[in-house]
Design an enzyme around this catalytic site. Structure first.
Site, PDB file in Angstrom:
ATOM      1  CG  ASP A 216     -11.246 -27.968  33.818  1.00  0.00           C
ATOM      2  OD1 ASP A 216     -10.639 -28.582  34.716  1.00  0.00           O
ATOM      3  OD2 ASP A 216     -11.800 -28.529  32.851  1.00  0.00           O
ATOM      4  CD  GLU A 308     -14.431 -35.987  31.710  1.00  0.00           C
ATOM      5  OE1 GLU A 308     -14.595 -34.758  31.853  1.00  0.00           O
ATOM      6  OE2 GLU A 308     -14.402 -36.558  30.590  1.00  0.00           O
TER       7      GLU A 308
END
Length: 357
Positions: A216, A308
């Site tokens: 990220d 995810e």
């Protein structure tokens, strides 16, 4: 027996003839073997050079030349086979994949093993819409802590190329800005990452880097992250789920979804913000996740934690070869538990609603 009936001179001559015939027969057999071996090599083609991603040894089949990288003399504390370096945490999975924690490895030995291998690491980050504001901090801290001394290419995926700052990089490191489409919903932005990583792994990364690390962008490096993370396929333990029973994991629980995991299954809960491996394995992971998401989208299904959730489904049935502890993905809002000796990659404080909208 009949040789004894012959004169002595004739018997000697006969023996010489027999010996000569034996030598000729042996020569014939050796010639046949040589022709067979030569024919097999012609069918297989020319000798190939074996190259493993980041391998320490260059070995050419059919060549007497071997080039290997040997460790130099080093002084360090002897490992104790009867005393584990840490007993307060789990350091090994049931499928013999190591879980990387501070104190469980010798960074000097690992660095020495990778010296001379000339490995190239790709680090991907998605700076879509307002997330471009995190790029400068991300790159600045990565230059200080991430794979220092190794060749690194930062692949910045963005829909706002002009907003990406110019950052001074160390020798052997570069930044590549890749323009990608924008999406209205932040959920679509995060899920489409798998598609983009899959496509670029096949079209570009396979020719440019040995390992890919996907993280990220709204994070910063605060401690060393080095070659200890590299493996064929690795994931990271989610900091908010570490130590919980599998029933408490927020897997996708809808049986209609491709990301579905039953209550009685699951090893760990992996974070979507830090995973990677060699290019072939990253391609397999991202290809699975993207195809599963598209299948669900056709059924108007969206998994609870988007990409995810599909990542966790993949890791359940395709076990990672190495797992990174929460040291490698931490949020200071969780506090600092005793087992956490280092915080290597931490979340930047932000207003999620403001930055996503």
């Amino acid at each position: 027996m009949f040789l004894w009936l012959l004169p002595s001179d004739d018997r000697s001559c006969w023996r010489r003839c027999c010996c000569l015939l034996n030598y000729l027969l042996l020569l014939f057999v050796l010639c046949c073997l040589w022709f067979c071996i030569r024919s097999d090599r012609q069918l297989l083609g020319p000798p190939r050079t074996c190259r493993s991603q980041g391998a320490a040894t260059n070995f050419s089949i059919g060549s007497s030349s071997l080039q290997s990288i040997a460790l130099q003399r080093m002084l360090y504390k002897k490992p104790d086979a009867l005393k584990p370096p840490r007993s307060d945490i789990c350091t090994m999975t049931p499928w013999f994949a190591p879980i990387v924690w501070n104190g469980t490895y010798n960074s000097d030995i690992l660095k020495a093993q990778f010296e001379g291998r000339n490995i190239h690491i790709g680090l991907t980050l998605f700076a879509i819409k307002k997330y471009t504001v995190f790029v400068s901090t991300f790159i600045d801290t990565a230059e200080k802590y991430f794979m220092v001394g190794h060749k690194v290419t930062y692949y910045v995926f963005t829909d706002r190329v002009s907003d990406i700052p110019t950052v001074e990089l160390a020798e052997g490191r570069q930044m590549v800005v890749l323009r990608v489409p924008t999406y209205q919903r932040w959920q679509d932005v995060t899920m489409r990452r798998m598609e983009m990583l899959r496509n670029y792994s096949r079209q570009r990364f396979i020719d440019e880097v040995d390992y890919l690390v996907c993280v990220d962008v709204d994070m910063r490096f605060s401690d060393e992250v080095g070659v200890e993370i590299l493996s064929d396929l690795f994931g990271t333990l989610h900091p908010g789920m570490y130590g919980l029973p599998r029933e408490s994991y927020t897997y996708e629980r809808s049986p209609q979804s491709e990301a579905y995991i039953p209550l009685d299954e699951g090893d760990f809960y992996y974070a979507g913000g830090f995973f990677g491996g060699n290019i072939e394995e990253v391609y397999k992971l991202t290809n699975f996740c993207h195809n599963a998401m598209m299948t669900d989208k056709a059924k108007n299904i969206e998994a609870i934690w988007h990409d995810e959730s599909y990542l966790n489904k993949f890791f359940l049935y395709h076990k990672p070869t190495k797992i990174l502890s929460p040291e490698y993905l931490w949020d200071n809002s969780f506090g600092i538990p005793k087992f956490l000796k280092r915080r290597r990659f931490v979340a930047v404080p932000k207003n999620h609603n403001e930055i996503r909208n």
